[in-house]
Design a protein around this motif. Structure first.
Motif: not given
Length: 313
Positions: A171-183
């Motif tokens: 499983v890929f757990y991505s950091d998407m907490r901020f608007p500038e975050c990209q997957d």
């Protein structure tokens, strides 16, 4: 008697020359030829005893400085209690020990060692682990600072490039907490799909707690940030909290070990003081060579903060 010896003298000679006098152990015990008796009388055993005692005296029974202070950070918090009851680690809480390793630069380095060790609770999220990891690539500073080497930069790489992901158990757990975050895991997912690899799952790291995970102790997992800076993450221990643990929830994630490396920090160009162009300096040499006692710049050169790849591994 024919030899002119008295009975008393004959008994003494018989006792001295008896085979029993050659025995260094009780008759009902099998001898251990590797063990020298504490008070031998045979000349050969006396010599062996001397050599054995000399060899034992050569051994220094002490540990190195690194091993002595390896758990110093952890010992500072052993048994520490929270001042307020609401901040106490509850009974039955899970404690995890996690090793974060330096990224391996295989062309240059052959060995990998832990960079830091953290203790986390089961109620922490993967985003909490991501925020607790300190890496020199997150501290990269862009710009020229020869005139103001002591000026605090406006931002570091971690503030500008916030994307990151963990890869655990497919499983890929991505950091998407901020608007500038990209997957940034999409690059890997698209490559895997084009090469007929099994499909992988995706989730947000900020939504997943450690208690929600199914992981293996001692198994290497992946943490990726700054595009291509990859760390091994190994969970070395999972257990319930006990009385000797740090029970102050506010101190978690708890740093228990951090490896320190002295590295080169500056890269200079157009530098008349340097033997080459460009040239690398540690912070101390850079300041001693390029600035006077009052901190004034000497000469005309350009200086850029430098992240030493040697700090990675």
């Amino acid at each position: 008697m024919e030899m002119g010896l008295t009975a008393e003298t004959l008994s003494e000679v018989k006792a001295i020359c008896s085979l029993d006098s050659l025995r260094c152990h009780p008759a009902d015990e099998a001898p251990d030829t590797d063990v020298v008796p504490p008070h031998p009388t045979l000349k050969t055993l006396i010599q062996r005893k001397r050599k054995q005692d000399y060899s034992d005296n050569l051994k220094v029974n002490k540990i190195g400085r690194r091993d002595l202070y390896a758990d110093e950070l952890e010992r500072l918090t052993v048994g520490r209690k929270a001042e307020e009851a609401v901040n106490m680690v509850p009974e039955g809480e899970i404690i995890l020990s996690i090793n974060i390793y330096y990224p391996a630069i295989f062309e240059r380095f052959k060995y990998v060692r832990p960079h830091m060790t953290l203790m986390m609770t089961g109620s922490h999220s993967l985003a909490d682990l991501r925020d607790a990891i300190c890496c020199v690539s997150d501290l990269q500073v862009c710009g020229e600072f020869s005139n103001t080497p002591d000026m605090a930069p406006d931002f570091i790489s971690k503030d500008l490039y916030k994307s990151a992901f963990f890869f655990l158990e497919g499983v890929f757990y991505s950091d998407m907490r901020f608007p500038e975050c990209q997957d940034i895991s999409m690059t890997t997912l698209e490559w895997a799909k084009s090469h007929n690899f099994p499909s992988y799952k995706q989730a947000r790291m900020e939504d997943v707690l450690f208690t929600d995970l199914k992981v293996k102790v001692g198994f290497p997992y992946l943490y990726c940030h700054q595009g291509d800076c990859e760390h091994l993450i190994i969970i070395t221990d999972v257990r319930l909290a006990h009385g000797s643990d740090c029970l102050d929830r506010k101190l978690y994630p708890l740093l228990t070990h951090k490896h320190r490396v002295t590295t080169r920090r500056w890269l200079t160009t157009n530098d008349n003081f340097a033997p080459s162009d460009p040239c690398l300096f540690c912070d101390k040499c850079f300041r001693m060579l390029h600035y006077d006692d009052q901190g004034n710049k000497l000469g005309d050169f350009l200086a850029y903060p430098y992240v030493d790849p040697g700090a990675f591994n």
